[in-house]
Write a protein that holds these residues in place. Structure first.
Motif, PDB file in Angstrom:
ATOM      1  N   ILE A  15       4.636  63.767  36.395  1.00  0.00           N
ATOM      2  CA  ILE A  15       4.033  63.964  35.062  1.00  0.00           C
ATOM      3  C   ILE A  15       4.882  63.225  34.021  1.00  0.00           C
ATOM      4  O   ILE A  15       4.360  62.489  33.178  1.00  0.00           O
ATOM      5  N   GLY A  16       6.194  63.413  34.103  1.00  0.00           N
ATOM      6  CA  GLY A  16       7.093  62.761  33.137  1.00  0.00           C
ATOM      7  C   GLY A  16       6.965  61.255  33.199  1.00  0.00           C
ATOM      8  O   GLY A  16       6.879  60.579  32.166  1.00  0.00           O
ATOM      9  N   PHE A  17       6.889  60.724  34.420  1.00  0.00           N
ATOM     10  CA  PHE A  17       6.814  59.262  34.553  1.00  0.00           C
ATOM     11  C   PHE A  17       5.460  58.741  34.088  1.00  0.00           C
ATOM     12  O   PHE A  17       5.363  57.704  33.430  1.00  0.00           O
ATOM     13  N   GLY A  18       4.412  59.471  34.416  1.00  0.00           N
ATOM     14  CA  GLY A  18       3.069  59.094  33.953  1.00  0.00           C
ATOM     15  C   GLY A  18       3.016  59.091  32.437  1.00  0.00           C
ATOM     16  O   GLY A  18       2.413  58.203  31.816  1.00  0.00           O
ATOM     17  N   CYS A  19       3.683  60.083  31.835  1.00  0.00           N
ATOM     18  CA  CYS A  19       3.734  60.186  30.372  1.00  0.00           C
ATOM     19  C   CYS A  19       4.436  58.960  29.773  1.00  0.00           C
ATOM     20  O   CYS A  19       3.981  58.390  28.779  1.00  0.00           O
ATOM     21  N   ILE A  20       5.517  58.531  30.408  1.00  0.00           N
ATOM     22  CA  ILE A  20       6.229  57.343  29.916  1.00  0.00           C
ATOM     23  C   ILE A  20       5.326  56.107  30.056  1.00  0.00           C
ATOM     24  O   ILE A  20       5.173  55.314  29.125  1.00  0.00           O
ATOM     25  N   LEU A  21       4.712  55.970  31.222  1.00  0.00           N
ATOM     26  CA  LEU A  21       3.873  54.781  31.479  1.00  0.00           C
ATOM     27  C   LEU A  21       2.768  54.630  30.440  1.00  0.00           C
ATOM     28  O   LEU A  21       2.519  53.527  29.935  1.00  0.00           O
ATOM     29  N   VAL A  22       2.118  55.747  30.101  1.00  0.00           N
ATOM     30  CA  VAL A  22       0.957  55.649  29.223  1.00  0.00           C
ATOM     31  C   VAL A  22       1.370  55.417  27.767  1.00  0.00           C
ATOM     32  O   VAL A  22       0.559  54.963  26.959  1.00  0.00           O
ATOM     33  N   ASN A  23       2.616  55.711  27.450  1.00  0.00           N
ATOM     34  CA  ASN A  23       3.044  55.574  26.053  1.00  0.00           C
ATOM     35  C   ASN A  23       3.813  54.284  25.771  1.00  0.00           C
ATOM     36  O   ASN A  23       4.206  54.046  24.629  1.00  0.00           O
ATOM     37  N   ILE A  24       4.033  53.497  26.789  1.00  0.00           N
ATOM     38  CA  ILE A  24       4.684  52.209  26.545  1.00  0.00           C
ATOM     39  C   ILE A  24       3.672  51.325  25.792  1.00  0.00           C
ATOM     40  O   ILE A  24       2.516  51.208  26.217  1.00  0.00           O
TER      41      ILE A  24
END
Lengths: 71, 382
Positions: B52-61
């Motif tokens: 979840i944390g990594f997905g959150c980072i990916l989508v906000n780049i």
């Protein structure tokens, strides 16, 4: 009069903290029984001296099985 | 030529330039890092919080196209969340992992699993009172199921814009059960009640009973609450496979390979719903607050119901096991055992609490199913 310390539920003996002949106090932890991936300490129900340890580490025990005898 | 090179190089800095255009994306990258920290460093639901944390980072780049049409997270989201497939596949795995023996051996603990679901309905009422639209309120209340896949299933179906907040709340609070519950358990019980010793007598449960349980729950529960049949049916299918013992390969695959792959995709896709503009809203904070309240209310209702049962039962019930009537399995049962032992070294509540906890797992699914079917009956959902 001997006091039997019984397994409250089935599990595996993970650790035994006392030796035969040790004097223990009420509520002192005697051994650790693992059940449902949880470490459950089993305490002495009363003051006494460890007369006999009926199990060893890694033994599978059943509910009500005598683990330690105190006198 | 030089200009072309400079333009090309400026393309490399575009992401950094956009990083500060919308502060919300930057905040969400930090939130993603915090989730990773909680998962990796604090061992707090790592299987979910890391993806979840990594997905959150990916989508906000900035300029990231992972959630645009044909982006890889969009493909995963559309395939498994929009179709509600992932939570159901996880449920088959949960059913395959769960031994309902303790609740079948002590059927009265099933009542505690039902009482532990009241938080869902109380929070639903509160969310409606606060002015949330009906379907949003349902998705918020379901956090009180203390059950990630159920919350994700309901939110993705009826309030997809709240999915990120609901999922993060559900999983975070589940991980925080050992911190949230003990003060409530202490507050609602007397010293004498907390010290009640419950003897565990292992009543054998026949294989036939274990086989019939998932079938009966599916058929009866499905007839009462057909809207929740996908949830009920998938958990009970997993359990039937487990108890039948004849499809060990499928059981093993459901609880390991399938559950692992789906958990990764589910986490990534949920993280991908947490884009700054969609997540950073007052509404999200209220959802997180109401979700917390839902779990507190579950605990309150479970403990109070156990006290009520105590007034009617000849054999005394330690009310601490009431707190285990939620779906966070087996964490809530462990909390009850630990708290009971803390107050009385001769008290071992684990097996009784496991019964309530397994009851809570079925109870949360049934509660969600009932709620959906009632809403369908009222014409609120299709």
């Amino acid at each position: 009069m001997p006091v039997h310390v019984e397994a409250p539920f089935p599990g595996t003996i993970l650790q035994i903290m006392v030796n035969a002949g040790d004097v223990v106090k009420e509520d002192e932890e005697l051994l650790v029984l693992e059940a449902m991936k949880m470490k459950n300490p089993i305490a002495a129900p009363s003051d006494g001296r460890v007369k006999e340890i009926m199990v060893k580490v890694q033994d599978e025990v059943k509910t009500g099985q005598v683990l330690i005898v105190l006198e | 030529m030089l200009e072309a090179i400079l333009n090309g190089l400026s393309g490399l800095t575009m992401g950094f330039q956009h990083l500060f255009v919308d502060w919300r994306s930057l905040v969400m990258i930090i939130v993603g890092c915090v989730l990773l920290y909680l998962g990796i460093k604090k061992d707090c639901e790592p299987l979910l919080l890391v993806p979840i944390g990594f997905g959150c980072i990916l989508v906000n780049i900035p300029l990231s196209d992972v959630m645009l049409k044909d982006g890889f997270l969009r493909v995963i989201y559309d395939a498994g969340i929009a179709t509600e497939l992932f939570p159901l596949l996880i449920f088959i795995g949960i059913g395959a992992m769960t031994d309902f023996g303790p609740v079948l051996a002590q059927p009265k603990t099933f009542l505690l699993g039902a009482a532990g679901q009241f938080g869902i309905f109380l929070t639903l009422i509160l969310a409606l009172y606060l002015g949330f639209p009906k379907l949003d309120a349902v998705s918020i209340g379901i956090i009180g199921a203390c059950d990630g896949p159920t919350a994700i299933y309901v939110a993705s179906k009826y309030a997809p814009h709240l999915l990120g907040a609901v999922a993060v709340a559900a999983y975070s609070y589940m991980a925080l059960v050992p911190i949230i519950q003990p003060p409530i358990m202490k507050f609602l019980t007397t010293d004498a009640e907390r010290k009640i010793v419950m003897k565990f007598t292992a009543r054998p449960v026949s294989r036939t009973t274990k086989l019939l349980f998932p079938l009966v729950i599916t058929i009866v529960g499905g007839c009462i609450a057909p809207k929740g049949l996908p949830l009920l049916g998938s958990i009970m299918l997993g359990n039937l496979m487990r108890e039948s013992g004849v499809v060990a390969r499928l059981t093993k695959a459901s609880e390991n390979e399938i559950a692992n792959v789906v958990t990764l995709f589910l986490g990534l896709a949920i993280g991908a719903t947490m884009s700054g503009p969609a997540f950073i809203r007052t509404e999200t904070l209220i959802v997180l607050g109401l979700g917390f309240l839902a779990i507190c209310l579950d605990t309150v209702c479970g403990v109070l119901f156990a006290k009520l049962m105590n007034t009617m039962s000849r054999e005394k019930i330690n009310p601490l096991i009431g707190a285990a009537g939620i779906s966070a399995f087996p964490m809530a049962a462990r909390v009850a055992q630990k708290e009971g032992y803390k107050y009385n070294k001769k008290s071992h509540l684990l097996m009784h609490a496991m019964g309530a906890n397994a009851g809570g797992q079925v109870g949360s699914v049934i509660a969600a199913a009932v709620m959906l079917s009632v809403l369908a009956g009222m014409g609120i959902i299709g």
